[in-house]
Design a protein around this motif. Sequence first.
Motif, short mmCIF file in Angstrom:
data_model
loop_
_atom_site.label_atom_id
_atom_site.label_comp_id
_atom_site.label_asym_id
_atom_site.label_seq_id
_atom_site.Cartn_x
_atom_site.Cartn_y
_atom_site.Cartn_z
N THR A 81 0.81 -1.22 0.00
CA THR A 81 0.00 0.00 0.00
C THR A 81 0.85 1.27 0.00
OG1 THR A 81 -0.13 -0.10 2.42
CG2 THR A 81 -1.95 -1.11 1.16
N SER A 82 2.17 1.11 0.02
CA SER A 82 3.05 2.27 -0.05
C SER A 82 4.39 1.84 -0.64
CB SER A 82 3.26 2.91 1.33
OG SER A 82 3.91 2.01 2.20
N ILE A 83 5.21 2.82 -1.00
CA ILE A 83 6.49 2.55 -1.64
C ILE A 83 7.61 3.24 -0.87
CG2 ILE A 83 7.87 2.93 -3.73
CD1 ILE A 83 5.27 2.93 -5.34
N VAL A 84 8.71 2.51 -0.68
CA VAL A 84 9.96 3.10 -0.21
C VAL A 84 10.95 3.05 -1.36
CG1 VAL A 84 11.97 2.83 1.29
CG2 VAL A 84 9.67 2.61 2.24
N ALA A 85 11.45 4.20 -1.78
CA ALA A 85 12.44 4.28 -2.85
C ALA A 85 13.80 4.54 -2.23
CB ALA A 85 12.09 5.39 -3.83
N LEU A 86 14.72 3.59 -2.38
CA LEU A 86 16.04 3.68 -1.78
C LEU A 86 17.09 3.73 -2.88
CD1 LEU A 86 17.97 3.34 0.74
CD2 LEU A 86 17.88 0.88 0.26
N GLY A 87 17.88 4.80 -2.91
CA GLY A 87 18.94 4.88 -3.91
C GLY A 87 19.11 6.28 -4.45
N GLY A 88 19.55 6.34 -5.71
CA GLY A 88 19.71 7.60 -6.40
C GLY A 88 18.48 7.91 -7.23
N GLY A 89 18.67 8.76 -8.24
CA GLY A 89 17.54 9.18 -9.06
C GLY A 89 16.86 8.05 -9.79
N SER A 90 17.61 7.00 -10.16
CA SER A 90 17.03 5.89 -10.92
C SER A 90 15.95 5.17 -10.11
CB SER A 90 18.11 4.92 -11.36
OG SER A 90 19.02 5.52 -12.25
N SER A 91 16.26 4.84 -8.86
CA SER A 91 15.28 4.16 -8.02
C SER A 91 14.05 5.03 -7.77
CB SER A 91 15.91 3.76 -6.68
OG SER A 91 16.86 2.75 -6.87
N MET A 92 14.28 6.31 -7.58
CA MET A 92 13.15 7.21 -7.31
C MET A 92 12.31 7.44 -8.56
SD MET A 92 14.74 9.86 -4.55
CE MET A 92 16.03 9.23 -3.48
N ASP A 93 12.95 7.50 -9.72
CA ASP A 93 12.19 7.63 -10.97
C ASP A 93 11.30 6.42 -11.18
OD1 ASP A 93 13.29 10.08 -11.52
OD2 ASP A 93 14.70 9.37 -13.02
N VAL A 94 11.86 5.22 -10.95
CA VAL A 94 11.05 4.00 -11.09
C VAL A 94 9.91 4.00 -10.08
CG1 VAL A 94 11.07 1.48 -10.83
CG2 VAL A 94 12.92 2.62 -12.07
N ALA A 95 10.20 4.40 -8.84
CA ALA A 95 9.17 4.41 -7.80
C ALA A 95 8.03 5.36 -8.15
CB ALA A 95 9.79 4.79 -6.46
N LYS A 96 8.38 6.54 -8.65
CA LYS A 96 7.34 7.49 -9.05
C LYS A 96 6.48 6.91 -10.17
CE LYS A 96 10.16 11.54 -7.85
NZ LYS A 96 11.01 12.63 -8.38
N ALA A 97 7.14 6.28 -11.15
CA ALA A 97 6.40 5.70 -12.28
C ALA A 97 5.50 4.56 -11.81
CB ALA A 97 7.38 5.21 -13.34
N VAL A 98 6.01 3.72 -10.90
CA VAL A 98 5.19 2.64 -10.35
C VAL A 98 4.00 3.21 -9.59
CG1 VAL A 98 5.16 0.77 -8.63
CG2 VAL A 98 7.07 0.95 -10.25
N GLY A 99 4.23 4.28 -8.84
CA GLY A 99 3.15 4.92 -8.11
C GLY A 99 2.04 5.42 -9.01
N VAL A 100 2.42 5.91 -10.19
CA VAL A 100 1.44 6.36 -11.18
C VAL A 100 0.64 5.17 -11.72
CG1 VAL A 100 1.11 7.41 -13.45
CG2 VAL A 100 2.76 8.41 -11.85
N LEU A 101 1.36 4.14 -12.19
CA LEU A 101 0.69 2.99 -12.82
C LEU A 101 -0.16 2.21 -11.82
CD1 LEU A 101 3.41 1.59 -15.26
CD2 LEU A 101 1.74 3.42 -15.60
N ALA A 102 0.26 2.16 -10.56
CA ALA A 102 -0.50 1.44 -9.54
C ALA A 102 -1.88 2.06 -9.34
CB ALA A 102 0.27 1.43 -8.23
N ASN A 103 -1.95 3.38 -9.43
CA ASN A 103 -3.23 4.06 -9.20
C ASN A 103 -4.04 4.27 -10.47
OD1 ASN A 103 -2.96 4.22 -6.48
ND2 ASN A 103 -2.79 6.43 -6.35
N TYR A 104 -3.37 4.42 -11.62
CA TYR A 104 -4.09 4.84 -12.82
C TYR A 104 -3.93 3.93 -14.03
CZ TYR A 104 -4.22 8.92 -9.84
OH TYR A 104 -4.40 9.75 -8.77
#
Length: 382
Positions: free
Chosen positions: A90-113
């Motif tokens: 039900t939530s995401i922890v993004a650990l790392g540099g920009g690559s991990s956070m970019d993937v996490a943001k994209a996953v957050g979008v697809l998970a909801n929409y």
Amino acid sequence: MKDFRFKIPQNIEFGMGSLKKLPEILKENESEHVFLISDRGLEKIGVVGKIQDIIEEGGIRYTSYLDVIPNPTTDIVNEAAALYKECGATSIVALGGGSSMDVAKAVGVLANYGGSITDYEGNHKVPGPIVPMIAIPTTAGTGSEVTASAVITDETRNYKLSVFSYEILPKYAVLDPELIMTAPASIAAACGVDALIHAIEAYLSVNASPFSDAMAEKAMELIGGNLRQFVANRKNEEAASAMMAGSNFAGISFAWARLGNVHAMSHPVSAYFHVPHGVANSILLPTVLAYNALADNGRYEVIYNYIRQGNEVLNGFKPEMLVEEIKKLNADLGIPKSLSEAGVKEELIPAMAEDAMKSGNIPANPRQTNVKDIMELYRKAL
């Protein structure tokens, strides 16, 4: 003064050992099952295990996706999003540099929409809030924990697409300087200059405001005064803390002012030749600063004073002094002098220029730029 707007919608924890507050943050968010996104490099050196232990000790379940790579692709996003939906987090922890956070943001979008991340390419196409996300940076460079963009490589087009929306800002960020104190010198250097460039480009942006200027100037002060010391000795707690805070402030600045030609041009370099993002930016910066000097309204001298070594009194400043100071900084930190040293080939300059012109950062650059200008800048940086 022109109109401007900003908001500070996030909760940010800063300090040595602040990672220990992660379970408290997750419980505050009523998250009983978290999806951890990171990479195998951080797993290998024990950072992932440390976070997993902290989550587990807090009595919270987790599922991990650890196959993030530099310049992450749409396939990586699709794979991670499928696992997120399957595991019931039900939530995401993004650990790392920009690559991990970019993937996490994209996953957050697809998970909801749903759909593909390419459906959200461009500005403000995310229809609403994404999955609650906690960002934990392990580099002082990207500022992704406070920025409203995700950059993903579409291999079918050899193109780094950008999703820009304030809906994808992480809900929380945990900034623990201890996490960046094990970085190799080369990573610390490239990420550190990248953070400095975030502040510089935001400060020079046509969208700059008193708010973004305040963030950018503090970022330049912290990074400019500590970057060399941090690269020289990553165990220096004061320098590490300054770099972590400076990177964060630079990220806040460019989240509201955007960037410029350096970032517009670096994304195609990474997409076509797999040059690390921070390295590409660092190489391009002197060339772009020389080009933008025609538009300088006194800000080059401000930047120069934040990053120069020594306290001697200046007898007349000229914009080329900043360009030379950046070249010296790159040399001190071991950054390649040219794009050709990084493996870039001239024959792909036209294609890279076309892609660079698609960036939303081009209109924010202080000097107007067309595709011919970009091609010439690439040739000069080559």
